[in-house]
Design a protein around this motif. Structure first.
Motif, PDB file in Angstrom:
ATOM      1  N   ARG A 288     -37.163  45.761   1.940  1.00 53.89           N
ATOM      2  CA  ARG A 288     -38.381  44.945   1.932  1.00 53.89           C
ATOM      3  C   ARG A 288     -38.496  44.135   3.226  1.00 53.89           C
ATOM      4  O   ARG A 288     -38.410  42.904   3.233  1.00 53.89           O
ATOM      5  CB  ARG A 288     -38.406  44.016   0.722  1.00 53.89           C
ATOM      6  CG  ARG A 288     -39.757  43.386   0.473  1.00 53.89           C
ATOM      7  CD  ARG A 288     -39.747  42.546  -0.792  1.00 53.89           C
ATOM      8  NE  ARG A 288     -41.050  41.936  -1.033  1.00 53.89           N
ATOM      9  CZ  ARG A 288     -41.318  41.143  -2.072  1.00 53.89           C
ATOM     10  NH1 ARG A 288     -40.365  40.876  -2.949  1.00 53.89           N
ATOM     11  NH2 ARG A 288     -42.513  40.623  -2.222  1.00 53.89           N
ATOM     12  N   TRP A 289     -38.738  44.828   4.339  1.00 56.15           N
ATOM     13  CA  TRP A 289     -38.880  44.166   5.630  1.00 56.15           C
ATOM     14  C   TRP A 289     -40.172  43.369   5.742  1.00 56.15           C
ATOM     15  O   TRP A 289     -40.332  42.560   6.670  1.00 56.15           O
ATOM     16  CB  TRP A 289     -38.839  45.202   6.751  1.00 56.15           C
ATOM     17  CG  TRP A 289     -37.483  45.763   7.039  1.00 56.15           C
ATOM     18  CD1 TRP A 289     -37.064  47.055   6.855  1.00 56.15           C
ATOM     19  CD2 TRP A 289     -36.355  45.069   7.595  1.00 56.15           C
ATOM     20  NE1 TRP A 289     -35.757  47.208   7.262  1.00 56.15           N
ATOM     21  CE2 TRP A 289     -35.304  45.998   7.712  1.00 56.15           C
ATOM     22  CE3 TRP A 289     -36.137  43.745   7.990  1.00 56.15           C
ATOM     23  CZ2 TRP A 289     -34.051  45.654   8.211  1.00 56.15           C
ATOM     24  CZ3 TRP A 289     -34.891  43.397   8.492  1.00 56.15           C
ATOM     25  CH2 TRP A 289     -33.861  44.344   8.597  1.00 56.15           C
ATOM     26  N   SER A 290     -41.101  43.560   4.806  1.00 57.97           N
ATOM     27  CA  SER A 290     -42.383  42.852   4.897  1.00 57.97           C
ATOM     28  C   SER A 290     -42.216  41.343   4.730  1.00 57.97           C
ATOM     29  O   SER A 290     -43.165  40.584   4.977  1.00 57.97           O
ATOM     30  CB  SER A 290     -43.365  43.380   3.845  1.00 57.97           C
ATOM     31  OG  SER A 290     -42.831  43.258   2.540  1.00 57.97           O
ATOM     32  N   ARG A 291     -41.037  40.888   4.338  1.00 59.81           N
ATOM     33  CA  ARG A 291     -40.782  39.451   4.302  1.00 59.81           C
ATOM     34  C   ARG A 291     -40.786  38.836   5.702  1.00 59.81           C
ATOM     35  O   ARG A 291     -40.965  37.640   5.862  1.00 59.81           O
ATOM     36  CB  ARG A 291     -39.440  39.165   3.626  1.00 59.81           C
ATOM     37  CG  ARG A 291     -39.420  39.458   2.131  1.00 59.81           C
ATOM     38  CD  ARG A 291     -38.160  38.905   1.492  1.00 59.81           C
ATOM     39  NE  ARG A 291     -38.135  39.160   0.056  1.00 59.81           N
ATOM     40  CZ  ARG A 291     -38.774  38.419  -0.851  1.00 59.81           C
ATOM     41  NH1 ARG A 291     -39.497  37.382  -0.436  1.00 59.81           N
ATOM     42  NH2 ARG A 291     -38.701  38.701  -2.129  1.00 59.81           N
ATOM     43  N   PHE A 292     -40.559  39.682   6.708  1.00 56.57           N
ATOM     44  CA  PHE A 292     -40.458  39.197   8.082  1.00 56.57           C
ATOM     45  C   PHE A 292     -41.843  39.208   8.716  1.00 56.57           C
ATOM     46  O   PHE A 292     -42.198  40.105   9.455  1.00 56.57           O
ATOM     47  CB  PHE A 292     -39.485  40.089   8.855  1.00 56.57           C
ATOM     48  CG  PHE A 292     -39.031  39.520  10.167  1.00 56.57           C
ATOM     49  CD1 PHE A 292     -39.110  38.173  10.440  1.00 56.57           C
ATOM     50  CD2 PHE A 292     -38.502  40.353  11.133  1.00 56.57           C
ATOM     51  CE1 PHE A 292     -38.675  37.649  11.646  1.00 56.57           C
ATOM     52  CE2 PHE A 292     -38.064  39.851  12.355  1.00 56.57           C
ATOM     53  CZ  PHE A 292     -38.152  38.496  12.607  1.00 56.57           C
ATOM     54  N   GLU A 293     -42.649  38.181   8.407  1.00 59.44           N
ATOM     55  CA  GLU A 293     -44.018  38.119   8.886  1.00 59.44           C
ATOM     56  C   GLU A 293     -44.131  37.387  10.225  1.00 59.44           C
ATOM     57  O   GLU A 293     -44.938  37.757  11.074  1.00 59.44           O
ATOM     58  CB  GLU A 293     -44.904  37.428   7.856  1.00 59.44           C
ATOM     59  CG  GLU A 293     -45.039  38.212   6.544  1.00 59.44           C
ATOM     60  CD  GLU A 293     -45.984  37.536   5.581  1.00 59.44           C
ATOM     61  OE1 GLU A 293     -46.423  36.399   5.874  1.00 59.44           O
ATOM     62  OE2 GLU A 293     -46.296  38.129   4.533  1.00 59.44           O
ATOM     63  N   ALA A 294     -43.334  36.346  10.395  1.00 60.23           N
ATOM     64  CA  ALA A 294     -43.414  35.565  11.636  1.00 60.23           C
ATOM     65  C   ALA A 294     -42.148  34.742  11.791  1.00 60.23           C
ATOM     66  O   ALA A 294     -41.454  34.437  10.822  1.00 60.23           O
ATOM     67  CB  ALA A 294     -44.632  34.647  11.621  1.00 60.23           C
ATOM     68  N   LEU A 295     -41.880  34.370  13.029  1.00 53.89           N
ATOM     69  CA  LEU A 295     -40.794  33.454  13.347  1.00 53.89           C
ATOM     70  C   LEU A 295     -41.397  32.103  13.717  1.00 53.89           C
ATOM     71  O   LEU A 295     -42.279  32.019  14.565  1.00 53.89           O
ATOM     72  CB  LEU A 295     -39.982  33.987  14.520  1.00 53.89           C
ATOM     73  CG  LEU A 295     -39.133  35.230  14.237  1.00 53.89           C
ATOM     74  CD1 LEU A 295     -38.551  35.755  15.532  1.00 53.89           C
ATOM     75  CD2 LEU A 295     -38.032  34.916  13.259  1.00 53.89           C
ATOM     76  N   VAL A 296     -40.899  31.077  13.065  1.00 51.07           N
ATOM     77  CA  VAL A 296     -41.399  29.730  13.345  1.00 51.07           C
ATOM     78  C   VAL A 296     -40.199  28.832  13.622  1.00 51.07           C
ATOM     79  O   VAL A 296     -39.369  28.609  12.751  1.00 51.07           O
ATOM     80  CB  VAL A 296     -42.214  29.171  12.166  1.00 51.07           C
ATOM     81  CG1 VAL A 296     -42.708  27.761  12.496  1.00 51.07           C
ATOM     82  CG2 VAL A 296     -43.380  30.097  11.836  1.00 51.07           C
ATOM     83  N   ILE A 297     -40.119  28.325  14.854  1.00 53.43           N
ATOM     84  CA  ILE A 297     -39.015  27.453  15.253  1.00 53.43           C
ATOM     85  C   ILE A 297     -39.546  26.044  15.477  1.00 53.43           C
ATOM     86  O   ILE A 297     -40.473  25.827  16.259  1.00 53.43           O
ATOM     87  CB  ILE A 297     -38.337  27.957  16.530  1.00 53.43           C
ATOM     88  CG1 ILE A 297     -37.651  29.288  16.246  1.00 53.43           C
ATOM     89  CG2 ILE A 297     -37.334  26.934  17.037  1.00 53.43           C
ATOM     90  CD1 ILE A 297     -36.950  29.865  17.434  1.00 53.43           C
TER      91      ILE A 297
END
Length: 425
Positions: A288-297
């Motif tokens: 389920r790679w769709s959890r990786f929508e964006a990176l927010v730092i």
């Protein structure tokens, strides 16, 4: 801007060797040397040795004796970068030699308590990545150094209900750490006098693995394994130096944090013994790679000149999608001492042409594998494996007001080597 690179690196740390891993995304497949020989086609149903603790914890019920398995897989990758393009004021090289020779260790111990119960513990690396582009890499503003790894400890128990059905469960203790670096575009002298962004972070989080193994007959069995998602909140720091940061008086460390989830996966496989010599394997894995929508730092304490900038916070869209991987394999027993294995696998890439990053420039991949097992005695098995994988050509096309633009075509390939030892007490 540099933080954008930072978030990418940390995100990958949650997982694995971007373009060099033998699985898609940043996941690693290398948790079993015996499984590597069949391209992991029988991961959930083979239960050949103690490494089944990861592949399917229910498989521990098939092991008749106390045993320990140790192994190491080495990965040598190469990338050809072509058709590059960037703004005229930015120049650089595109060697493609950005993946160092990498080793992935693993170790397992299983002890049957009686005819029904077995316990064990495993240490392995389910996710990881490292990429180190040359100095002056043309795409350096989108990331030129990334190192991430997840180390997992899994205590496990299995129970055999009867001759056909067994189950297994193991909580996972997962330690993630990563370092991301990139150049920072100097707004006054674009392409020269770069700044630098360096981000470090780590966290420990819990997950679990559970599996079921069912034996239709002494010759045929099927298994299914669920590996849970794991939620991390990486805490660390962002180091800004040189370039525009120095001119703004912002070249120092800042507290940084990043929320990240490594994806859950479901693996299903079937093992069938044709006769005393031939055994066939087939399997499929959904992730389920769709959890990786964006990176927010999030960066704390930024000076006024950087507040509201691309560093406050850093947001990088990923928009990955769920994937399937398929594999088939076979084992041939030459004699009581020697067994040959082979397999082929196809693994979809979760990335897309719009959001693909130089940190993980992967595409759909195919892998072929060979394996050899030697049993000099009933107590000892030595396993050896070799895999070769190649990916479809992938396109990378990134642009950002703070980092310029970079486009290229990547062609990735890798060699994997594995060696393992199983000792039965």
């Amino acid at each position: 801007m540099k933080n954008a690179c930072l978030k990418t690196t940390l995100a990958m740390t949650a997982g694995v060797l971007g373009g060099q891993a033998l699985a898609a995304g940043y996941a690693l497949n290398e948790q079993s040397i015996s499984g590597m020989g069949t391209s992991f086609a029988g991961r959930s149903s083979a239960a050949d040795d103690a490494s089944t603790l990861f592949g399917n914890p229910a498989g521990m019920a098939r092991l008749q004796r106390e045993e320990a398995s140790f192994g190491i897989a080495a990965i040598h990758a190469r990338t050809d970068i072509s058709h590059t393009s960037s703004p005229s004021h930015v120049s650089g090289s595109n060697d493609g030699d950005m993946v160092p020779f990498t080793a992935v260790p693993m170790g397992y111990y299983v002890k049957p308590l009686d005819e029904k119960w077995a316990v064990g513990v495993g240490i392995y690396v389910p996710f990881g990545m490292i990429s180190d582009y040359e100095n002056g890499f043309e795409g350096r503003y989108f990331g030129d150094y990334s190192e991430v790894r997840v180390i997992t400890v899994q205590p496990t128990v299995s129970y055999r209900f009867n001759e056909r059905l067994s189950i297994g469960f193991g909580p996972t203790i997962n330690r993630i750490d990563g370092q991301l670096e990139s150049a920072s575009l100097n707004s006054f002298t674009p392409g020269t006098n770069d700044g630098r962004v360096k981000v470090k972070g780590d966290d420990t989080a819990l997950g679990f693995n559970v599996g079921v193994l069912y034996e239709f007959s002494p010759h045929t069995r099927a298994g299914i394994t669920y590996h849970s998602k794991v939620k991390y909140k990486l805490e660390g720091d962002t180091r800004l130096s040189g370039g525009t940061f120095a001119l703004l008086g912002a070249d120092r460390k800042y507290d940084a944090s990043l929320k990240l989830q490594t994806p859950e996966s479901v693996d299903f496989s079937v093992t069938h013994a044709l006769d005393d010599q031939w055994t066939l394997y087939a399997g499929a894995t959904w992730t389920r790679w769709s959890r990786f929508e964006a990176l927010v730092i999030e960066n704390a304490g930024l000076p006024l000149a950087l507040q509201g900038s691309a560093l406050d916070p850093v947001i990088e869209d990923q928009h990955w999608h769920d994937t399937w991987a398929y594999a088939v394999g076979a084992a041939y027993k030459l004699s009581p001492q020697w067994t040959l294995r082979s397999g082929v696998a196809f693994d979809q890439s979760p990335t897309n042409n719009v959001d693909r990053s130089p940190r993980i420039p992967s595409g759909d991949r195919t892998a072929v594998s060979l394996g050899l097992a030697w049993n000099p005695s009933d107590d000892v098995t030595l396993d050896f494996a070799y895999s070769y994988l190649w990916e479809e050509d992938t396109k990378l096309n990134r642009s950002s007001p703070s980092r310029g633009a970079y486009s290229a075509r990547y062609e990735n390939r890798a060699h994997g080597f594995g060696a393992g030892l199983t000792y039965r007490f």
